[in-house]
Design a protein around this motif. Sequence first.
Motif, mmCIF file in Angstrom:
data_model
loop_
_atom_site.group_PDB
_atom_site.id
_atom_site.type_symbol
_atom_site.label_atom_id
_atom_site.label_comp_id
_atom_site.label_asym_id
_atom_site.label_seq_id
_atom_site.Cartn_x
_atom_site.Cartn_y
_atom_site.Cartn_z
ATOM 1 N N THR A 1 0.859 -1.189 0.000
ATOM 2 C CA THR A 1 0.000 0.000 0.000
ATOM 3 C C THR A 1 0.898 1.243 0.000
ATOM 4 O O THR A 1 2.059 1.160 0.361
ATOM 5 C CB THR A 1 -0.916 0.056 1.243
ATOM 6 O OG1 THR A 1 -0.108 0.054 2.412
ATOM 7 C CG2 THR A 1 -1.876 -1.111 1.286
ATOM 8 N N ASN B 1 -3.011 5.855 0.271
ATOM 9 C CA ASN B 1 -4.158 4.981 0.535
ATOM 10 C C ASN B 1 -4.447 4.943 2.035
ATOM 11 O O ASN B 1 -4.147 3.974 2.725
ATOM 12 C CB ASN B 1 -3.815 3.584 -0.003
ATOM 13 C CG ASN B 1 -4.987 2.641 0.064
ATOM 14 O OD1 ASN B 1 -6.022 2.939 0.662
ATOM 15 N ND2 ASN B 1 -4.826 1.487 -0.537
ATOM 16 N N GLU B 2 -5.067 6.031 2.515
ATOM 17 C CA GLU B 2 -5.205 6.205 3.969
ATOM 18 C C GLU B 2 -5.991 5.103 4.656
ATOM 19 O O GLU B 2 -5.644 4.651 5.733
ATOM 20 C CB GLU B 2 -5.856 7.555 4.262
ATOM 21 C CG GLU B 2 -4.839 8.658 4.292
ATOM 22 C CD GLU B 2 -5.319 9.863 5.059
ATOM 23 O OE1 GLU B 2 -6.253 9.747 5.869
ATOM 24 O OE2 GLU B 2 -4.751 10.943 4.832
ATOM 25 N N THR B 3 -7.083 4.650 4.016
ATOM 26 C CA THR B 3 -7.920 3.663 4.706
ATOM 27 C C THR B 3 -7.224 2.308 4.831
ATOM 28 O O THR B 3 -7.486 1.558 5.764
ATOM 29 C CB THR B 3 -9.267 3.471 3.974
ATOM 30 O OG1 THR B 3 -9.002 3.430 2.569
ATOM 31 C CG2 THR B 3 -10.251 4.561 4.291
ATOM 32 N N ASN B 4 -6.346 2.021 3.863
ATOM 33 C CA ASN B 4 -5.667 0.718 3.900
ATOM 34 C C ASN B 4 -4.204 0.822 4.254
ATOM 35 O O ASN B 4 -3.466 -0.141 4.086
ATOM 36 C CB ASN B 4 -5.783 0.037 2.537
ATOM 37 C CG ASN B 4 -7.070 -0.739 2.459
ATOM 38 O OD1 ASN B 4 -7.353 -1.554 3.320
ATOM 39 N ND2 ASN B 4 -7.859 -0.453 1.446
#
Length: 259
Positions: free
Chosen positions: A80, A84-87
């Motif tokens: 990642t 890709n903040e959420t992951n």
Amino acid sequence: MDWGMKNRISRIIKKDGHTVMLAVDHGYFMGPTTGLEKLDEMVKPLLPYADVLMPTRGGLRNYIPPETDIPICLRVSGGTSILNETNLLHEGIIVSMEDAIRLNVSAVAFSILVGQPFERDTLLAFTQVIDEANRYGIPVLAVTAVGKGLGKDARYLSLASRMAAELGASIVKTYFCKDFEKIVETCPVPIVIAGGKKIPEKDALQMTYDALQAGAIGVDMGRNVFQSSNPVSMIKAVNAIIHKKYTPKEAYDLFKSNK
Ligand code: R5P
């Protein structure tokens, strides 16, 4: 423990029981990180003061000459980016053990993220890497990554560090925090600290000293070395605390005098 594993660990942890690891793997999720734009030029003068270098596979192949005499702890997790903040830190295996052996590494490093919905993915991939690495006598360094909303405190970091050791890590890398000795006391394998974001040199040297006093065997430090106003002086000062028993004041004086 077999000969190969013991031999590799002795290359990582020096005879005095301590180690200065230089982390330059940041590009695997941060791209051209400040200070590492020309990784080869940054790293070369730092190598005499580092015991171990921690790069990525591409960093090693493209920037470090194969004749370089330093043990390698190869980053083998990723997948990642910083965008890709959420992951972020939902990492998987990014290097086969066959390629790690081909690169003649002394250890591999894998980040686990405890406390996120995807923790199971990182923990299962981590144990897969341990099985594969240990088959060939290669130790695994667990990086206890800290995701959004998770505190860098002794309660959380001791949970992640102990889990990493119970799952089979040979060395644990975690963050320094208040009551750090509680993390060391409940973790059965050696611990090194990450440097984290750049802080003033004086504070980073104090943190290194405090971590050692609390039982860490050394550092796996990146930004606080290569983003310093004088990276060579900084790693010399860190090395002096770790291997020469310098106090934080002596080490900071050394840093300033080298400037
Ligand atoms: C982080 O994801 C990387 O493994 C870094 O190499 C590690 O955190 C150490 O670097 P720093 O001292 O810059 O935190």
